[in-house]
Write an enzyme that holds these catalytic residues in place. Sequence first.
Site, PDB file in Angstrom:
ATOM      1  N   GLU A  64      26.064 159.444 -27.661  1.00 32.43           N
ATOM      2  CA  GLU A  64      27.207 158.832 -26.984  1.00 32.43           C
ATOM      3  C   GLU A  64      27.964 159.907 -26.191  1.00 32.43           C
ATOM      4  OE1 GLU A  64      28.687 155.105 -29.054  1.00 32.43           O
ATOM      5  OE2 GLU A  64      29.478 156.731 -30.241  1.00 32.43           O
ATOM      6  N   GLY A 124      34.429 153.950 -23.703  1.00 28.49           N
ATOM      7  CA  GLY A 124      35.651 153.225 -23.336  1.00 28.49           C
ATOM      8  C   GLY A 124      36.073 153.416 -21.889  1.00 28.49           C
ATOM      9  N   ASN A 181      30.866 148.321 -33.004  1.00 28.63           N
ATOM     10  CA  ASN A 181      31.902 149.149 -33.636  1.00 28.63           C
ATOM     11  C   ASN A 181      33.254 148.579 -33.224  1.00 28.63           C
ATOM     12  OD1 ASN A 181      33.603 151.093 -34.609  1.00 28.63           O
ATOM     13  ND2 ASN A 181      32.975 152.697 -33.173  1.00 28.63           N
ATOM     14  N   SER A 236      30.237 152.393 -23.189  1.00 29.13           N
ATOM     15  CA  SER A 236      30.572 151.325 -22.241  1.00 29.13           C
ATOM     16  C   SER A 236      29.407 150.378 -21.938  1.00 29.13           C
ATOM     17  CB  SER A 236      31.115 151.927 -20.939  1.00 29.13           C
ATOM     18  OG  SER A 236      32.327 152.601 -21.176  1.00 29.13           O
ATOM     19  N   GLY A 273      31.244 149.411 -28.342  1.00 31.69           N
ATOM     20  CA  GLY A 273      32.647 149.306 -28.738  1.00 31.69           C
ATOM     21  C   GLY A 273      33.294 148.106 -28.059  1.00 31.69           C
ATOM     22  N   HIS A 280      31.581 159.675 -35.588  1.00 29.34           N
ATOM     23  CA  HIS A 280      31.951 159.122 -34.276  1.00 29.34           C
ATOM     24  C   HIS A 280      32.882 160.114 -33.579  1.00 29.34           C
ATOM     25  CE1 HIS A 280      33.775 156.569 -31.243  1.00 29.34           C
ATOM     26  NE2 HIS A 280      32.727 155.787 -31.376  1.00 29.34           N
ATOM     27  N   GLU A 303      35.507 159.764 -32.044  1.00 27.24           N
ATOM     28  CA  GLU A 303      36.936 159.570 -32.310  1.00 27.24           C
ATOM     29  C   GLU A 303      37.329 160.178 -33.657  1.00 27.24           C
ATOM     30  OE1 GLU A 303      37.001 155.360 -31.571  1.00 27.24           O
ATOM     31  OE2 GLU A 303      36.680 155.736 -29.438  1.00 27.24           O
ATOM     32  N   LYS A 339      36.099 149.369 -34.334  1.00 29.71           N
ATOM     33  CA  LYS A 339      37.183 150.360 -34.439  1.00 29.71           C
ATOM     34  C   LYS A 339      38.395 149.724 -35.147  1.00 29.71           C
ATOM     35  CE  LYS A 339      35.325 152.341 -30.265  1.00 29.71           C
ATOM     36  NZ  LYS A 339      35.469 153.243 -29.163  1.00 29.71           N
TER      37      LYS A 339
HETATM   38  C1  PEP Z   1      31.887 153.655 -29.121  1.00 34.10           C
HETATM   39  O1  PEP Z   1      33.077 153.764 -29.421  1.00 34.10           O
HETATM   40  O2  PEP Z   1      31.013 154.116 -29.870  1.00 34.10           O
HETATM   41  C2  PEP Z   1      31.562 153.006 -27.866  1.00 34.10           C
HETATM   42  C3  PEP Z   1      30.344 153.095 -27.435  1.00 34.10           C
HETATM   43  O3  PEP Z   1      32.592 152.357 -27.262  1.00 34.10           O
HETATM   44  P1  PEP Z   1      32.506 151.613 -25.819  1.00 34.10           P
HETATM   45  O4  PEP Z   1      31.325 150.704 -25.854  1.00 34.10           O
HETATM   46  O5  PEP Z   1      33.799 150.887 -25.712  1.00 34.10           O
HETATM   47  O6  PEP Z   1      32.337 152.694 -24.808  1.00 34.10           O
END
Ligand code: PEP
Length: 254
Positions: A171, A177, A11, A217, A238, A100, A102, A13
Amino acid sequence: MKSFDKIIVANWKMQLSLDKAKEEAKEMKKLLSKAKIGEDTVAIVCPDFLAMTEVAKIFKGSDIILGAQDTYPGDTGAHTGEVSLSNLKSLGCQYIIIGHSERRAMGESDDSINQKVKAVLEHDMVPIICVGETYDERKEEKTNFVVIHQVYEALKDVKLKEGQQIMLAYEPVWVIGSGQVIDANEADRMSQIVRQSYIDAMEGQNLEALSILYGGSVTPETVNRFTSLEKIKGVLVGGASLDGESFIEIVKKA
Ligand code: PEP
């Protein structure tokens, strides 16, 4: 559509410039062509909408499949600022991230998520539905309730046709993040809750259509902690997917 046992989703973003997106896509294509990846593994990359056409050209003929970060829940029409599923499909896009955290934080409702899931399935594409609790919800011991509720609402009145697939990505919002990693036992426990919620929401039907992913992460160093769990088929990535080399390392180690 073919189903896979190992699913790695990038992703991007709104993190990359158009030039950088093209550069990383080329790097991924090159590295993946050299890597020995089993037939049962799939790498899916979700660029921003602007980069999609260029990235689609780069991935054409490679093993990387295009996904999108969101969609309008329907087809072409008078919907200013939106992107239609048929246009996404015409670019080769097969997977759509929906709900998601966000986007939920920007006000996306359970109802809107449910409409998008149905529309994606009507177009014979695969929804990747994100669910997960915030830090406060976890502190207040509402984690199970929140996740069960999100799965139920997303799948309300959803009917699958033969061969269709659904992905549910657990998630934990507070991990996204953050650089933190949750315990494998907790990821395992949550994957069972997600699975049971799906079974209940679908009234025991279509369990073969479900793939559960973990996101938060994930890095090349930690991916295997999650993909080695029985009920987790893959990861949503991400930060560590923004660099071609790191993403392909995750694909190799998954
Ligand atoms: C995400 O935004 O779905 C995500 C998992 O981001 P990150 O890997 O940066 O935590």
